[in-house]
Design a protein around this motif. Sequence first.
Motif, short mmCIF file in Angstrom:
data_model
loop_
_atom_site.label_atom_id
_atom_site.label_comp_id
_atom_site.label_asym_id
_atom_site.label_seq_id
_atom_site.Cartn_x
_atom_site.Cartn_y
_atom_site.Cartn_z
N LYS A 195 0.86 -1.18 0.12
CA LYS A 195 0.02 0.04 0.06
C LYS A 195 0.85 1.39 -0.04
O LYS A 195 1.65 1.47 0.86
CB LYS A 195 -0.80 0.02 1.33
N VAL A 196 0.72 2.12 -0.97
CA VAL A 196 1.32 3.23 -1.28
C VAL A 196 0.38 4.52 -1.10
O VAL A 196 -0.54 4.57 -1.61
CB VAL A 196 1.96 3.38 -2.46
N ARG A 197 0.86 5.61 0.04
CA ARG A 197 -0.21 6.62 0.01
C ARG A 197 0.76 7.98 0.19
O ARG A 197 1.84 7.93 0.82
CB ARG A 197 -0.71 6.33 1.55
N HIS A 198 0.18 8.98 -0.69
CA HIS A 198 0.75 9.97 -0.58
C HIS A 198 0.40 10.90 0.57
O HIS A 198 -0.73 11.11 0.93
CB HIS A 198 0.15 10.85 -1.84
N VAL A 199 1.12 11.17 1.31
CA VAL A 199 0.94 12.11 2.85
C VAL A 199 0.09 13.25 2.50
O VAL A 199 -0.57 13.73 3.49
CB VAL A 199 2.39 12.48 3.46
N ASP A 200 0.23 14.13 1.34
CA ASP A 200 -0.52 15.28 1.37
C ASP A 200 -1.68 15.00 0.59
O ASP A 200 -2.79 15.75 0.82
CB ASP A 200 0.32 16.19 0.17
N THR A 201 -1.66 14.38 -0.57
CA THR A 201 -3.17 14.35 -1.20
C THR A 201 -4.10 13.10 -0.62
O THR A 201 -5.26 13.08 -0.82
CB THR A 201 -3.06 13.85 -2.78
N LYS A 202 -3.21 12.29 0.20
CA LYS A 202 -4.16 11.20 0.83
C LYS A 202 -4.41 10.18 -0.13
O LYS A 202 -5.23 9.07 0.11
CB LYS A 202 -5.33 11.57 1.77
N GLU A 203 -4.04 10.26 -1.40
CA GLU A 203 -4.34 9.24 -2.35
C GLU A 203 -3.54 7.86 -2.04
O GLU A 203 -2.44 7.86 -1.59
CB GLU A 203 -4.15 9.72 -3.82
N GLU A 204 -4.16 6.62 -2.10
CA GLU A 204 -3.48 5.46 -1.91
C GLU A 204 -4.03 4.43 -2.91
O GLU A 204 -5.13 4.40 -3.35
CB GLU A 204 -3.56 5.19 -0.47
N LYS A 205 -2.84 3.61 -3.28
CA LYS A 205 -3.20 2.50 -4.02
C LYS A 205 -2.57 1.33 -3.50
O LYS A 205 -1.36 1.12 -2.90
CB LYS A 205 -2.65 2.82 -5.66
N LEU A 206 -2.94 0.08 -3.78
CA LEU A 206 -2.42 -1.26 -3.61
C LEU A 206 -2.05 -1.92 -4.84
O LEU A 206 -2.52 -1.92 -6.04
CB LEU A 206 -3.53 -2.24 -2.77
N PHE A 207 -0.81 -2.52 -4.69
CA PHE A 207 0.13 -2.97 -5.68
C PHE A 207 0.50 -4.48 -5.23
O PHE A 207 0.88 -4.96 -4.03
CB PHE A 207 1.31 -2.45 -6.10
N SER A 208 0.20 -5.45 -6.38
CA SER A 208 0.50 -6.78 -6.16
C SER A 208 2.02 -7.10 -6.63
O SER A 208 2.30 -6.48 -7.70
CB SER A 208 -0.42 -7.67 -6.54
N PHE A 209 2.60 -7.94 -6.18
CA PHE A 209 3.81 -8.28 -6.68
C PHE A 209 3.53 -9.26 -8.05
O PHE A 209 2.56 -10.11 -7.96
CB PHE A 209 4.74 -9.41 -5.88
N SER A 210 4.52 -9.21 -9.02
CA SER A 210 4.42 -9.99 -10.22
C SER A 210 5.67 -9.95 -10.95
O SER A 210 6.26 -8.81 -10.73
CB SER A 210 3.31 -9.68 -11.29
N HIS A 211 5.84 -10.98 -11.65
CA HIS A 211 7.30 -10.94 -12.22
C HIS A 211 7.25 -9.79 -13.51
O HIS A 211 8.21 -9.47 -13.72
CB HIS A 211 7.43 -12.28 -12.82
#
Length: 293
Positions: A195-211
């Motif tokens: 989970k990556v979240r921008h501290v200013d905009t509060k936008e967050e996204k989830l990323f999965s591992f793949s090759h």
Amino acid sequence: MAALKWIKMSLFLVLMLQFTATAGQHLSLFTIKGHDVTLPCENVIPGQHNCDITDWLFDNSNNRPVVELIKLGQIGLNVGSKSDRLSVTSNCSLVIKNVTDEDVGVYTCRQLKPGQREKYFDINLSVVKIIHYEVDETVTLFCYVLTYGQCRYTVEWVNTSPDMKTSSYLCSTSVKFTTSHVDQKSEFYKLLKCKVRHVDTKEEKLFSFSHQTSDEDSTKEINTSSGFPYLLRCIVVSLGLAALVISVVTVNIWTRIKGNQNQKEENTVHNDEDVGTVNYENIGEPSVSFQLR
């Protein structure tokens, strides 16, 4: 006690320096390596024909000249191999296909209508990377953000189990587990999310591992300074600054303590020399030099 509080405050300020960003009007976007991204031109002037008054500029280093990716709606002359991955939409947004590390930087949409003042809109594009690293029966997944300037993101692994070891730092996180996790759960990598979240905009996204989103030779990347996660470099800098602050404070405290000890010794010697002339009428009034609070 006061000195200890000062040290803690100094360390806190050192860490906060990593999060300080220069204020400005711009948009921050992030995507994972290998995906496509569309950068909107928020200040676009309507009524253009094929974006013929639109430029897109790119800057990824203070030591390199700014590159004109798009010039009056057309691919620039000095774009190089990146030209095959660029295109402009009907509303003059910039599309970048198959995002790479080199795409990290600031993109500027410039409007050049004759007779009007030029308009600019900046977009700071960051790239998320997930690296798979395996030694013996231990697997480590690194998830970190490559960004232009100072980090404005928090990164963490979610859907982990108690027997996994996670570590989070500035702009990066890692999780360790044994290969048995993968053997027992065929959908394991899909369940584990970064989970990556921008501290200013509060936008967050989830990323999965793949090759597809991990480097082909992740072991080489982790073991070389050029590919070492941005976060770990920040940690080294932070620890170095913290060590410097602690050293300065320690020397300052030691100097004060040594000075106090010398002062006490001088006062003791002075008192011994004058013991034969003590005024016994004032024995109940301690000397100012020995009034301790």
